[in-house]
Design a protein around this motif. Structure first.
Motif, short mmCIF file in Angstrom:
data_model
loop_
_atom_site.label_atom_id
_atom_site.label_comp_id
_atom_site.label_asym_id
_atom_site.label_seq_id
_atom_site.Cartn_x
_atom_site.Cartn_y
_atom_site.Cartn_z
N ALA A 35 0.96 -0.95 -0.25
CA ALA A 35 0.20 -0.28 -0.24
C ALA A 35 0.78 1.21 0.62
N LEU A 36 2.30 1.45 0.61
CA LEU A 36 2.80 2.32 1.23
C LEU A 36 3.38 2.91 -0.67
N VAL A 37 4.04 1.93 -1.28
CA VAL A 37 4.88 1.37 -2.58
C VAL A 37 3.16 2.02 -3.97
N THR A 38 1.75 1.53 -3.12
CA THR A 38 1.29 2.16 -4.00
C THR A 38 1.15 3.82 -3.94
N GLY A 39 0.82 4.04 -2.74
CA GLY A 39 0.13 5.48 -2.78
C GLY A 39 1.75 6.43 -2.70
N LEU A 40 3.05 6.55 -3.19
CA LEU A 40 4.40 6.87 -3.76
C LEU A 40 4.13 6.49 -4.76
N VAL A 59 -1.73 17.40 -9.96
CA VAL A 59 -1.59 18.02 -8.67
C VAL A 59 -2.85 16.67 -7.87
N ASN A 60 -3.33 16.43 -8.16
CA ASN A 60 -5.10 15.30 -7.55
C ASN A 60 -3.83 13.88 -6.96
N ASN A 61 -3.24 13.28 -7.68
CA ASN A 61 -2.90 12.34 -7.57
C ASN A 61 -1.57 12.29 -7.04
N ALA A 64 -3.46 12.81 -3.81
CA ALA A 64 -4.58 11.38 -3.10
C ALA A 64 -3.51 10.59 -2.71
N GLY A 65 -2.38 10.67 -3.58
CA GLY A 65 -1.33 9.91 -3.17
C GLY A 65 -0.67 9.77 -1.65
N LEU A 66 -0.40 10.40 -1.54
CA LEU A 66 0.48 11.22 -0.41
C LEU A 66 -0.44 10.85 1.17
N ALA A 67 -2.30 11.29 0.99
CA ALA A 67 -3.03 11.10 1.19
C ALA A 67 -3.31 9.46 1.48
N TYR A 68 -3.14 8.49 0.03
CA TYR A 68 -3.22 7.06 0.92
C TYR A 68 -2.21 6.55 1.92
N CYS A 69 -0.86 7.19 1.30
CA CYS A 69 0.20 6.49 2.27
C CYS A 69 0.13 6.63 3.67
N LEU A 70 -0.32 7.87 4.08
CA LEU A 70 -0.52 8.24 5.19
C LEU A 70 -1.69 7.72 5.96
N CYS A 71 -3.24 7.26 5.39
CA CYS A 71 -3.60 6.45 5.86
C CYS A 71 -3.37 4.83 5.97
N ARG A 81 -6.51 1.51 16.77
CA ARG A 81 -7.26 2.81 16.66
C ARG A 81 -7.04 3.52 15.05
N THR A 82 -7.21 3.01 14.39
CA THR A 82 -6.25 3.85 12.71
C THR A 82 -7.39 2.93 11.82
N HIS A 83 -8.06 1.74 12.27
CA HIS A 83 -8.72 1.12 10.73
C HIS A 83 -9.63 1.46 10.33
N ALA A 84 -10.35 2.93 10.79
CA ALA A 84 -10.87 4.02 10.04
C ALA A 84 -10.51 4.44 8.62
N MET A 85 -9.30 4.18 9.45
CA MET A 85 -8.04 5.36 8.40
C MET A 85 -8.40 4.24 6.81
N ALA A 86 -8.70 3.03 7.07
CA ALA A 86 -8.24 2.41 5.99
C ALA A 86 -9.78 2.43 5.04
N TRP A 87 -10.64 2.29 5.22
CA TRP A 87 -11.77 2.95 5.29
C TRP A 87 -11.77 4.17 3.85
N THR A 88 -11.08 5.24 4.58
CA THR A 88 -11.21 6.44 4.22
C THR A 88 -10.44 6.01 2.56
N ALA A 89 -8.40 5.28 3.12
CA ALA A 89 -7.80 5.33 1.65
C ALA A 89 -9.05 3.84 1.08
N VAL A 90 -10.24 3.58 1.59
CA VAL A 90 -10.31 2.79 0.30
C VAL A 90 -11.69 3.92 -0.59
N ALA A 91 -11.62 5.21 -0.02
CA ALA A 91 -12.28 5.96 -0.87
C ALA A 91 -11.60 6.52 -1.87
N ILE A 92 -9.79 6.50 -1.54
CA ILE A 92 -9.09 7.43 -2.22
C ILE A 92 -8.44 6.39 -3.28
N GLY A 93 -8.84 4.95 -2.95
CA GLY A 93 -8.90 4.57 -4.27
C GLY A 93 -10.08 4.96 -5.27
#
Length: 139
Positions: A35-40, A59-61, A64-71, A81-93
């Motif tokens: 996932a980190l490689v994909t975000g980068l 700019v969008n990519n 989105a890529g940096l946000a995906y890495c953070l999520c 504590r962070t599993h909800a961020m995985a659902w945010t990453a689903v939306a980014i994808g």
């Protein structure tokens, strides 16, 4: 009047233990690394695939890529504590797949569409895999 902290609730302790077991597996760690490689890649894709001239999509990519890495980063070490961020990453994808048409309208380059659809699809699947790990290994 006695107040009880939620931190000491037996269900919470069991849930944390389960999350720790699931996210310490090699499969979970591989999903996080991919996932980190994909975000980068997503962040750098306008320059790698050669569509940096589409400024708004580039700019969008990048964002989105940096946000995906953070999520997706940190899910392996603090999933409870962070599993909800995985659902945010689903939306980014999902957004990454749609972005060429929504942002740029009539996209005339195949590499732009392919880059976003493939990167977005991989990001979506990896985020779904990470989000789904919470329900695994219930025992």
């Amino acid at each position: 009047m006695t107040t009880h902290s939620i931190e000491h609730h037996p269900d919470l302790a069991e849930m944390r233990s389960r999350f720790e077991r699931v996210t310490s597996t090699p499969a979970a760690q591989a999903v996080e690394a991919l996932a980190l490689v994909t975000g980068l890649y997503l962040a750098a894709s306008p320059w790698i695939a050669g569509f940096s001239d589409l400024t708004s999509l580039a700019v969008n990519n990048l964002i989105a890529g940096l946000a995906y890495c953070l999520c997706m980063s940190g899910l392996g070490s603090a999933y409870e504590r962070t599993h909800a961020m995985a659902w945010t990453a689903v939306a980014i994808g999902a957004w990454t797949i749609l972005a060429p048409w929504v942002i740029s309208g009539n996209v005339d380059t195949t590499r732009t569409v392919l880059s976003n659809v493939i990167a977005g699809g991989v990001a979506l699947l990896l985020a779904l895999a990470m989000a789904g790990m919470a329900g695994r290994n219930r025992a």
